[in-house]
Structure formats: C-alpha cells, structure tokens
Design an enzyme around this catalytic site. Structure first.
Site, PDB file in Angstrom:
ATOM      1  N   HIS A  69       0.833  -1.217   0.000  1.00 58.23           N
ATOM      2  CA  HIS A  69       0.000   0.000   0.000  1.00 58.23           C
ATOM      3  C   HIS A  69       0.868   1.269   0.000  1.00 58.23           C
ATOM      4  O   HIS A  69       0.524   2.267   0.630  1.00 58.23           O
ATOM      5  CB  HIS A  69      -0.944   0.034   1.217  1.00 58.23           C
ATOM      6  CG  HIS A  69      -1.938  -1.078   1.235  1.00 58.23           C
ATOM      7  ND1 HIS A  69      -3.217  -0.959   0.737  1.00 58.23           N
ATOM      8  CD2 HIS A  69      -1.849  -2.352   1.696  1.00 58.23           C
ATOM      9  CE1 HIS A  69      -3.861  -2.101   0.894  1.00 58.23           C
ATOM     10  NE2 HIS A  69      -3.052  -2.965   1.466  1.00 58.23           N
ATOM     11  N   ASN A 142     -10.104  -2.866   2.720  1.00 57.35           N
ATOM     12  CA  ASN A 142      -9.824  -2.895   1.280  1.00 57.35           C
ATOM     13  C   ASN A 142     -11.119  -2.699   0.508  1.00 57.35           C
ATOM     14  O   ASN A 142     -12.200  -2.719   1.100  1.00 57.35           O
ATOM     15  CB  ASN A 142      -9.218  -4.251   0.894  1.00 57.35           C
ATOM     16  CG  ASN A 142      -7.729  -4.347   1.198  1.00 57.35           C
ATOM     17  OD1 ASN A 142      -7.043  -3.338   1.366  1.00 57.35           O
ATOM     18  ND2 ASN A 142      -7.228  -5.569   1.261  1.00 57.35           N
ATOM     19  N   TYR A 356       1.093  -4.114  12.124  1.00 61.86           N
ATOM     20  CA  TYR A 356       0.980  -2.679  11.821  1.00 61.86           C
ATOM     21  C   TYR A 356       1.766  -1.832  12.817  1.00 61.86           C
ATOM     22  O   TYR A 356       2.439  -0.876  12.438  1.00 61.86           O
ATOM     23  CB  TYR A 356      -0.494  -2.259  11.752  1.00 61.86           C
ATOM     24  CG  TYR A 356      -1.184  -2.798  10.512  1.00 61.86           C
ATOM     25  CD1 TYR A 356      -1.372  -4.165  10.355  1.00 61.86           C
ATOM     26  CD2 TYR A 356      -1.613  -1.971   9.493  1.00 61.86           C
ATOM     27  CE1 TYR A 356      -1.977  -4.691   9.224  1.00 61.86           C
ATOM     28  CE2 TYR A 356      -2.226  -2.479   8.355  1.00 61.86           C
ATOM     29  CZ  TYR A 356      -2.403  -3.844   8.232  1.00 61.86           C
ATOM     30  OH  TYR A 356      -2.995  -4.361   7.110  1.00 61.86           O
TER      31      TYR A 356
HETATM   32 FE1  HDE Z   1      -2.305  -4.747   5.516  1.00 63.38          FE
HETATM   33  N1  HDE Z   1      -0.491  -3.973   5.965  1.00 63.38           N
HETATM   34  N2  HDE Z   1      -1.661  -6.574   6.100  1.00 63.38           N
HETATM   35  N3  HDE Z   1      -4.077  -5.604   4.936  1.00 63.38           N
HETATM   36  N4  HDE Z   1      -2.974  -2.990   4.901  1.00 63.38           N
HETATM   37  C1  HDE Z   1      -0.125  -2.689   5.787  1.00 63.38           C
HETATM   38  O1  HDE Z   1       1.002  -1.395   7.369  1.00 63.38           O
HETATM   39  C2  HDE Z   1      -0.566  -6.797   6.842  1.00 63.38           C
HETATM   40  C3  HDE Z   1      -4.425  -6.901   5.051  1.00 63.38           C
HETATM   41  C4  HDE Z   1      -4.242  -2.664   4.522  1.00 63.38           C
HETATM   42  O2  HDE Z   1      -3.187   3.554   4.070  1.00 63.38           O
HETATM   43  C5  HDE Z   1       1.206  -2.376   6.387  1.00 63.38           C
HETATM   44  O3  HDE Z   1       1.234   0.832   7.656  1.00 63.38           O
HETATM   45  C6  HDE Z   1      -0.505  -8.177   7.218  1.00 63.38           C
HETATM   46  C7  HDE Z   1      -5.837  -7.089   4.899  1.00 63.38           C
HETATM   47  C8  HDE Z   1      -4.311  -1.280   4.152  1.00 63.38           C
HETATM   48  O4  HDE Z   1      -1.500   3.427   5.455  1.00 63.38           O
HETATM   49  C9  HDE Z   1       1.611  -3.696   7.046  1.00 63.38           C
HETATM   50  C10 HDE Z   1      -1.605  -8.773   6.656  1.00 63.38           C
HETATM   51  C11 HDE Z   1      -6.327  -5.831   4.672  1.00 63.38           C
HETATM   52  C12 HDE Z   1      -3.029  -0.776   4.349  1.00 63.38           C
HETATM   53  C13 HDE Z   1       0.445  -4.584   6.713  1.00 63.38           C
HETATM   54  C14 HDE Z   1      -2.331  -7.744   5.959  1.00 63.38           C
HETATM   55  C15 HDE Z   1      -5.224  -4.925   4.693  1.00 63.38           C
HETATM   56  C16 HDE Z   1      -2.223  -1.861   4.826  1.00 63.38           C
HETATM   57  C17 HDE Z   1       2.194  -1.755   5.460  1.00 63.38           C
HETATM   58  C18 HDE Z   1      -2.007 -10.232   6.699  1.00 63.38           C
HETATM   59  C19 HDE Z   1      -7.778  -5.431   4.416  1.00 63.38           C
HETATM   60  C20 HDE Z   1      -2.559   0.632   4.080  1.00 63.38           C
HETATM   61  C21 HDE Z   1       2.227  -0.276   5.829  1.00 63.38           C
HETATM   62  C22 HDE Z   1      -2.203 -10.705   7.976  1.00 63.38           C
HETATM   63  C23 HDE Z   1      -8.665  -5.726   5.525  1.00 63.38           C
HETATM   64  C24 HDE Z   1      -2.854   1.534   5.238  1.00 63.38           C
HETATM   65  C25 HDE Z   1       1.441  -0.177   7.018  1.00 63.38           C
HETATM   66  C26 HDE Z   1      -2.486   2.960   4.895  1.00 63.38           C
HETATM   67  C27 HDE Z   1      -0.867  -1.744   5.197  1.00 63.38           C
HETATM   68  C28 HDE Z   1       0.388  -5.847   7.143  1.00 63.38           C
HETATM   69  C29 HDE Z   1      -3.498  -8.011   5.227  1.00 63.38           C
HETATM   70  C30 HDE Z   1      -5.380  -3.519   4.467  1.00 63.38           C
HETATM   71  C31 HDE Z   1       2.946  -4.274   6.621  1.00 63.38           C
HETATM   72  C32 HDE Z   1       0.569  -8.810   8.037  1.00 63.38           C
HETATM   73  C33 HDE Z   1      -6.610  -8.399   5.017  1.00 63.38           C
HETATM   74  C34 HDE Z   1      -5.531  -0.516   3.656  1.00 63.38           C
HETATM   75  O5  HDE Z   1       1.745  -3.575   8.415  1.00 63.38           O
END
Ligand code: HDE
Length: 688
Positions: A69, A142, A356
């Site tokens: 993202h 999402n 996060y």
């Molecule tokens: Fe994320 N995800 N994600 N994700 N995600 C990040 O955090 C992660 C997942 C989502 O506008 C990271 O600040 C893991 C699902 C959004 O700043 C990180 C897993 C959904 C955003 C991270 C998921 C999301 C992130 C990278 C699996 C929808 C952007 C930068 C367990 C429900 C937020 C950050 C923004 C961002 C980890 C799966 C949505 C690496 C480990 C499911 C919208 O922490």
C-alpha cells in the site's frame, strides 16, 4: 569584487508576509543562494553550518515507503452517525446519532511502489481513522471483502510473490507475472480472492466509486458485556463504477495520478466524496449456521444472508495541506479499537494486530509516532490526547511534568500530581470470551478447508458482462507467465470453481485444459449473491462525474453553453478540450480557453464526451490521430458520445456504428452520459 546583493538584486529580502528565512535553530539566514567559500572561486568551508544543516535535512527527507500500500492518497473529512448501535456497543462514535467525528481516510493500491501509477489492476486499500471522543479508531480495510490467505504467517510469501521479481526488479505494480501466479495457484485458499482480483472491482473508475470492507469479523460489546460480531461496509454515494481494461491501461499512460487527481479535483469543486457506513451484525449462533467459517478471511457473508444495516455516512471534504506530513505519516493499525469493541479470532486479523504497530516503528522511526499530527488522538475528550506513564524515546514531542512516571504512586498524598489512573468503568476491557479447549498446535481449522464454494458463488453471482471481463483478466494475466506449468496449475484449480470459466480461459490462451485439481473439501453450490455485482449496483447518475467537451475553431457558442448548463444541472463537471491549450475562436468570434490540450487529454479521462465542432474543424481533426482516438476510445470504452451536426465527419472517421449511446444534444445525451453501453462491447473487442 561584486557583492552578493549586486549579483542577486532581484532576490526578495523578506517573504510576502515579512517573514525571515531561518535555520532550524531559528537563526535568520542572510544568503540562501551561495555556499560559504574561502575566497572568490575558492573551496567551500566545513564551517558553513547553514549549508550543512540544509543538505543534512534534505538527505534524510525520505522515509521507508510502506512495504504494501505504498502508493496512496489521504483526505480529511467527517463521519456522522445516523442510526445508533447503543444496544450493541458502548463506543460513543456508534451510539451518538448526529455527532460529527473528524476522520482521515487513505486510499491506496497494494503492490506498486510509492512512485508507481494509480490505476494498475490491483486491490485498493480503504483505511479510515476516526478521531473519536474515546480515542482513535481505525478501520483498515480494502475495496474487496475477502483476502488471499487465511493465516498471517503466509503474508510475507504472498507479498514477495506479487512485488517485482527478486532477481530482475520487475514487473512493477502488477500481479501479471510468474511468481504471483506460482504462489497463488499453490494456495487454493486464494481462489476466491483471485476471482475478485480478476473482476472489475480491481479496476475502479475512481476511489469515489468503490466500496470498502473491513474484511474481518470484529466484535461489538455492550454495557452488559454481551457481544455480537460485526463486519464493516462502505457504500459509495455515487454507486459502483469501474473501467474496462483497455481504458485502464490507457489511463495509466495519460495520467499516472488519475485517481488521486480525481479525488483532489472533486474536493476542490465541492463534489465531496461520500460513503455510507453499513454493518452486518450477527451472533455466535447465527454464525454457527453459516455454510462457511466467518473467521476465515477468504469468506464473505452474503448480504442476502445477513443484511447490511446503514448506520452513518462519511464525507471527505478537505485535502491535506502537506502530503508527507499527513498522508505519508498517517499510521493505521487494525489494533486501534475502542472500549465497546473487540477483535475476533480470525488468524489473519490476529497477525495484523502485530504487524501494523511493528511497521509504524520501522517507517516512522520512533515509538512516539502517535504524537505526529495525523496520528494524535485529537478527538479525545479532556484536551490531552493521551495520559500515561510511557516516557522518552526518539523524537519525544511532549514535556511531561512532575515526578510521577510510574504507577501505582502516592505522590498526590504529598500534594504532587500523581498522574492518571486506570478506569475499570469506561476503560477498554476485552470481551469475556469463553476460551476453547484444545491442544496447542499450528493446525488450520477444518472449517477453513472449503476453498472453492464461495469462488463459485462469486462467479455465478456476476452479470455475464462481468464474467467475460473476469475471463479476459485471467487470460491476460496468465498469458504473461513465462513458465507454462503455472497457468496449467491455475486452470486445474479454476475447474473446481466452474467448468465453463476454466474452459473459456484455456481457450482464450489456446492451451490444453488440464485435469481438475483435487479439492480438500468438495465445493458446494451456494445461492448466488446479486449484491456482489457491479452491474446492478451502478447508479445511472452523472453526479460528480466529468464530461469532456471537444471543441475547435468555429464551435457553436450556443451549443457549448447549453451542453455545459445541462452537464452542470446534472451535478457533473464539464472539461473543455481543444487541439491547443489556448483554445479556439468560437462562432461568435470570442476565444474560449481549453482546460486540456487534446494530445495530453484523451477521452479515457472522462465519463462521457461531447463533440461540439464546426464542419471544417471536424474535417481538420480527422487528420489528427489524437482526435480520432478521442472518439474511437470513448466508443470502445462503452461511453456516451454526444455530438452536433458538424462533428459527424469525425465520428465517421472513427469508424463508429451509431447506437443508442451516440446521441444528439439534449436530454437524451444527459441520460446516456450516466451509463456505460455494455451491449456495445461484443462489437469492439473479441471477448473470450
Ligand atoms: Fe495490511 N499492511 N496486512 N491488509 N494494509 C499494511 O502497514 C498486513 C491486510 C491494509 O493507508 C502495512 O502501515 C498483514 C488485509 C491497508 O496506510 C503492514 C496482513 C487488509 C493498508 C500490513 C495484511 C489490509 C495496509 C504496510 C495479513 C484489508 C494501508 C504499511 C495478515 C482488511 C494503510 C502499514 C495505509 C498496510 C500488514 C493483510 C489492508 C505491513 C501482516 C486483510 C488498507 O503492516
């Protein structure tokens, strides 16, 4: 020897408001143009603290981009509750009807780097931070309601597979390559998400025309300690709208920043993007009756099974003042929930609760990231956004007073400030969930074993136009794989979703259809869910949309006025395109400036187009590829084309066979402009 002033006479000696330029330490700077030199044409001196401070700060301007993202845009706005959930939760944001709460929302793509384009085929992030009276609440969702994997331990593998390939450093911002399809075809649990990823959901026209989903089940907890599960949904006021693939690809070429610009422009125009917030509420007993496990993030709960109750609206009305300070530094965490809420045991969510916080520390460099402006719990009652005994750390921005940095303490007995104390009444307490009995293990629950039923349900829920788009997307992406065995494995999985889907994809690639893979659990035929369609959930409205007006020398001024007025009356925005940015001289002899130059403003940037041309100008434009493509692309992208008599030559040159989307000006054009003409598609491209 010339003095500095002699050489740079034109430099301002004070800013427009009389401000003086200073170093970071507040010392006024006399010369911001020249390094300090030992003598004329001599070497630069190390003692030039002004130069060194400036360059040092510059050298450290970049912070690590988000690992996923990375590319996104943030917007301020507010949330207003319209229906209280007081029976289910104590969180005031969900119980105080009519209260407005400040929010910051960030929309993003997932795979591409921060400098990639806005419109690849990709899932969009939809993250909202609510600055509530009870503290900050983040829904980090999402625009797709399910996810690729069931267990967070697979997330690094998933992300590695989709990002640029490790050896060659490409392709950027696309899933259309071997490693993505290799991993995902080996993970049958991803199949449902792959159906969504190959659907028109991942090529949204605008952030304003997409839904958002919290994905996981969360809990709400009421004053009596009773809990229900909740799933969050964002429904766009403008309805759903996506692009066709050819249009998507061309938008990327025409405007890398298309979606963020659309957000910026619409806010500037006062077309404030708006969504309704909906909830699906259900209890353990209801959940036990679902033909899937709601703790498995590869599953959704069809709205036909648990209706979405609309409880509020979010309006985004202010662009950030500074992209870095706000959009780059905003730190969302799914772990940011409020008293009256709790998590579910979804193992993907549980993994996110760790990731996060960890990622913010890496990106923002300090445990004090919560003190940065976009992250401060500024909605919190009582002035101070947080009160605790956590101290120090990099970039501490607070100056805590007194001796109390531990608890319990009895300093107040001596008249000193003893600091804050816990509050069992209003503080966060976890739902008292009966803990299951079992063995400590790394097992995947048996209830997560069905990988295909909902993928099949999704396919069968689609309109036939959407089905062909899904087939085309699979064909496009799998055709990019260099290793032949990978598409074969994917096709074997697709046979478990639907035979016709697998067959059409294989035919579209002209490859053999392999034997079906063996599912762990036999797929079931679930009822289709029409709520999942885009076609059917689109709104026939021009509201908030943009209509491109192609004009030239001698264009009729009356027609331009009437078409502009009709577009504005429909709540849309006219955008004038001419061959030259200076515009053209109209029928009344007056010059009309263009908003965009034809070569740089193709029709992909508009929702519909109007051709207002004198016959001679139209004839001349027939010799310009950009003009002919303006028309042929609008047609090929299934958009309405309004035109006057003079523009006919250009329409003929574009080889267009008129249909109901090609109209004269008047009401029929405005009605047509609100639609896409999907019936036209078979005429313009071969659909597998
Ligand atoms: Fe994320 N995800 N994600 N994700 N995600 C990040 O955090 C992660 C997942 C989502 O506008 C990271 O600040 C893991 C699902 C959004 O700043 C990180 C897993 C959904 C955003 C991270 C998921 C999301 C992130 C990278 C699996 C929808 C952007 C930068 C367990 C429900 C937020 C950050 C923004 C961002 C980890 C799966 C949505 C690496 C480990 C499911 C919208 O922490």
């Amino acid at each position: 020897m010339a003095s500095r002033q002699d050489q740079f006479e034109t430099h301002q000696q004070a800013g427009p408001k009389g401000e003086r330029l200073t170093t970071n330490h507040g010392v006024t700077i006399a010369d911001n143009q020249n390094e300090l030199k030992a003598f004329n044409r001599g070497p630069v001196l190390l003692e030039d603290m002004i130069f060194r401070e400036k360059l040092n700060h510059f050298d450290h301007e970049r912070i690590p981009e988000r690992i996923v993202h990375a590319r996104g845009t943030g917007v301020h706005g507010y949330f207003e509750l319209t229906d209280s959930l007081a029976e289910h939760t104590t969180a005031r944001i969900l119980t105080e009807v009519g209260e407005r709460t400040e929010v910051f929302a960030r929309f993003s793509t997932v795979a591409g780097g921060a400098g990639s384009v806005d419109t690849p085929r990709d899932v969009r992030g939809f993250a909202v931070k609510f600055y509530t009276k009870d503290g900050n609440w983040d829904i980090v969702g999402n625009n797709v309601p399910v996810f690729f994997i069931q267990d967070a331990i697979k997330f690094p593998d998933l992300v590695h597979s989709v990002k640029m390939e490790a050896d060659r450093g490409f392709p950027q911002a696309t899933a259309a390559h071997d490693t993505f399809w290799d991993f995902n075809s080996l993970m049958p649990e991803a199949t449902h998400m792959l159906m969504w990823a190959m659907s028109d959901r991942t090529v949204p026209r605008s952030f304003r025309t997409m839904e958002g989903f919290g994905v996981h089940s969360f809990r709400l907890v009421n004053a009596a300690g009773k809990s229900v599960f909740v799933k969050y949904h964002w429904k766009p006021k403008l309805g759903l709208q996506s692009t066709v693939w050819d249009e998507t690809v061309k938008i990327a070429g025409a405007d890398n920043d298309y979606q963020r610009r659309d957000m910026y422009d619409s806010i500037k125009r006062g077309d404030f993007p708006e969504w309704e917030l909906g909830v699906q509420l259900f209890d353990e007993e209801t959940a036990a009756g679902f033909p899937f496990d709601h703790l498995d993030a590869t599953k959704l709960i069809p709205e036909e099974l648990v209706p979405v109750r609309i409880i509020g609206r979010m309006v985004l009305d202010r662009y950030p003042d500074n992209f870095f300070a706000e959009t780059e530094q905003v730190a969302f965490c799914p772990s940011h929930i409020l008293p009256g809420m709790d998590f579910s045991n979804d193992p993907l969510l549980q993994g996110r609760l760790f990731s996060y916080l960890d990622t913010q520390l890496k990106r923002l460099g300090s445990t004090n990231f919560h003190q940065l402006p976009p992250n401060r719990a500024k909605g919190r009652e009582g002035g101070c956004p947080f009160r605790n005994f956590q101290r120090d750390g990099h970039m501490q921005m607070e100056v805590p007073k007194g001796r109390a940095n531990y608890e319990p303490n009895s300093l107040s007995e001596a008249g000193e400030d003893g600091g804050p104390r816990e509050d069992p009444e209003t503080g966060f307490s976890s739902f008292r969930e009966p803990a299951g009995e079992g063995v400590k293990s790394r097992l995947r629950p048996a209830s997560f074993a069905d990988h295909y039923s909902q993928a099949r349900m999704f396919w069968r829920s689609m309109h036939e136009v959407e089905q062909s788009h899904i087939v085309s997307a699979f064909v496009f992406e799998l055709s990019k794989c260099e290793l032949d065995h990978i598409p074969q494995r994917m096709l074997a999985n697709l046979r478990n979703v639907d035979e016709s889907l697998a067959k059409r994809v294989a035919e579209g690639m002209n490859v053999d259809l392999p034997a079906a893979s063996t599912p762990v659990a036999a797929p079931q035929d679930l009822d289709p869910s029409p709520a999942l369609r885009i076609i059917g959930n689109m709104k026939e409205t021009l509201e908030g949309r943009v209509v491109g007006l192609l004009i030239g020398e001698g264009s009729d001024v009356g027609t331009i006025g009437a078409v502009t007025a009709a577009i504005e009356a429909a709540g849309a925005h006219p955008y004038v395109v001419a061959q030259k940015i200076g515009g053209a001289t109209l029928s009344n002899g007056e010059k009309r400036k263009a908003d965009g130059q034809l070569a740089g403003t193709p029709s992909v940037l508009f929702d519909a187009v109007a051709l207002i041309l004198a016959a001679d100008a139209a004839k001349e434009l027939c010799g310009h590829a950009a003009a002919v493509q303006f028309v042929s692309d609008a047609f090929g992208h299934l958009k309405a084309i309004g035109h006057d008599e003079g523009a006919r030559a250009l329409i003929e040159k574009a080889g267009i066979e008129p249909d109901e989307g090609i109209t004269a000006f008047g009401e029929s054009f405005i009605a047509a402009a609100a639609k896409r003409f999907f019936d036209r598609e078979a005429k313009v491209r071969a659909m597998p």
